[in-house]
Structures are given as structure tokens and as C-alpha cells.
Design a protein around this motif. Structure first.
Motif, PDB file in Angstrom:
ATOM      1  N   VAL A  80     -90.495  73.509   1.724  1.00  0.00           N
ATOM      2  CA  VAL A  80     -90.265  73.871   0.319  1.00  0.00           C
ATOM      3  C   VAL A  80     -91.221  74.958  -0.148  1.00  0.00           C
ATOM      4  O   VAL A  80     -90.863  75.773  -0.992  1.00  0.00           O
ATOM      5  N   GLN A  81     -92.425  75.002   0.404  1.00  0.00           N
ATOM      6  CA  GLN A  81     -93.327  76.097   0.051  1.00  0.00           C
ATOM      7  C   GLN A  81     -92.793  77.419   0.586  1.00  0.00           C
ATOM      8  O   GLN A  81     -92.839  78.444  -0.102  1.00  0.00           O
ATOM      9  N   TRP A  82     -92.279  77.417   1.803  1.00  0.00           N
ATOM     10  CA  TRP A  82     -91.668  78.613   2.368  1.00  0.00           C
ATOM     11  C   TRP A  82     -90.490  79.064   1.512  1.00  0.00           C
ATOM     12  O   TRP A  82     -90.361  80.254   1.177  1.00  0.00           O
ATOM     13  N   LEU A  83     -89.626  78.121   1.118  1.00  0.00           N
ATOM     14  CA  LEU A  83     -88.467  78.468   0.313  1.00  0.00           C
ATOM     15  C   LEU A  83     -88.891  78.958  -1.078  1.00  0.00           C
ATOM     16  O   LEU A  83     -88.315  79.910  -1.613  1.00  0.00           O
ATOM     17  N   GLY A  84     -89.921  78.341  -1.650  1.00  0.00           N
ATOM     18  CA  GLY A  84     -90.462  78.825  -2.929  1.00  0.00           C
ATOM     19  C   GLY A  84     -90.976  80.247  -2.818  1.00  0.00           C
ATOM     20  O   GLY A  84     -90.782  81.071  -3.724  1.00  0.00           O
ATOM     21  N   ASP A  85     -91.633  80.565  -1.703  1.00  0.00           N
ATOM     22  CA  ASP A  85     -92.094  81.941  -1.461  1.00  0.00           C
ATOM     23  C   ASP A  85     -90.906  82.906  -1.417  1.00  0.00           C
ATOM     24  O   ASP A  85     -90.967  84.020  -1.946  1.00  0.00           O
TER      25      ASP A  85
END
Length: 146
Positions: A80-85
Motif C-alpha cells: 500500500v505504501q508503494w501504491l500510495g507513492d
């Protein structure tokens, strides 16, 4: 007359899916071609409140600022952090003169984009195991075009 919201919402779903390379559902879990739920990670886009500014006396058209929430959903925090980025890069990366990713909408022009909230969520225990979310809220301001 203020611009219609639905065309912008549909454009955002498409731009976010293309820009992140992950499925994006409008208020619901996205489905893949065979109708099955999308695999993690994926996005859910929700429409939130809107604001309208009155037109000048000589101008009959009003600007609109609509707020959206993009929720990245995954099984792990790194997903989810990757997708948020990727959401941030898709909507807010700029060159010296414009945004890197166009947000084309018939009948209106995007005049501002603002990230208003960006925070990790917490794991939630569910029947399918743990789910991790990452919530981002942003406001898109548009003006009608002739």
C-alpha cells in the motif's frame, strides 16, 4: 453554471488505474475482466464533498473544487505504501510548466490539484486475513471550458 462532476470522477478512475498499473474501483472493490475481484494491491476511489465559487458578474460559469479519497488496499504495508507513492506520482508530479500526467475531461479544464491528506492505515483483521490500507485525500479544481 458549474461543471458536472461525473466526467471528472470517471477520468480520475482511468488515470489512476493507468498511472499506477493497478485496478481502481469507484466506491467498490475493482473487478477484473472475468468479474472476479482484483488481486491485491488495488485502489478504491470515493467522491467526498465539493466546493463551488461563484462566477464574476460578467461570467455565467463557476469553478468547482471536488474532493476525492483514494484508498490503497493490500495484504502488506509495503504494497500500500508503494501504491500510495504511485498515486502521488500520477496526480501530483510536475514539470516546470505542467503536471506530468494529464487529466483530460471534456467540457472542463483542471486548474489545481491539492493533496490534503496522506496517511498510512492500520491492519484490520477480516475473514480473509489481514488487510492494510493507505488513505489519500485530494482536491481537484476545475473550470468550465467553452
Amino acid at each position: 453554471m458549474s461543471p458536472a462532476r461525473l466526467p471528472l470522477t470517471r477520468a480520475l478512475v482511468g488515470v489512476l488505474a493507468a498511472g499506477t498499473g493497478r485496478p481502481c474501483g469507484l466506491t467498490v472493490l475493482p473487478r477484473v475482466l472475468d468479474g472476479k475481484p482484483a488481486a491485491y494491491p488495488y485502489l478504491i476511489l470515493d467522491s467526498l464533498r465539493g466546493q463551488f465559487t461563484g462566477p464574476a458578474f460578467a461570467d455565467w460559469q463557476a469553478d468547482a473544487a471536488w474532493t476525492y479519497q483514494a484508498t490503497s488496499v493490500g495484504e502488506r504495508a509495503d504494497q500500500v505504501q508503494w501504491l500510495g507513492d504511485r498515486v502521488r506520482a500520477t496526480l501530483f508530479d510536475r514539470t516546470s510548466s505542467s503536471w506530468c500526467t494529464a487529466l483530460p475531461v471534456a467540457g472542463m479544464r483542471v486548474i489545481d490539484r491539492e493533496l490534503t491528506y496522506d496517511a498510512d492505515g492500520e491492519s484490520v483483521d477480516g475473514s480473509q486475513g489481514s488487510i492494510v490500507t493507505y488513505v489519500q485525500r485530494f482536491t481537484i479544481t476545475v473550470t468550465p471550458t467553452a
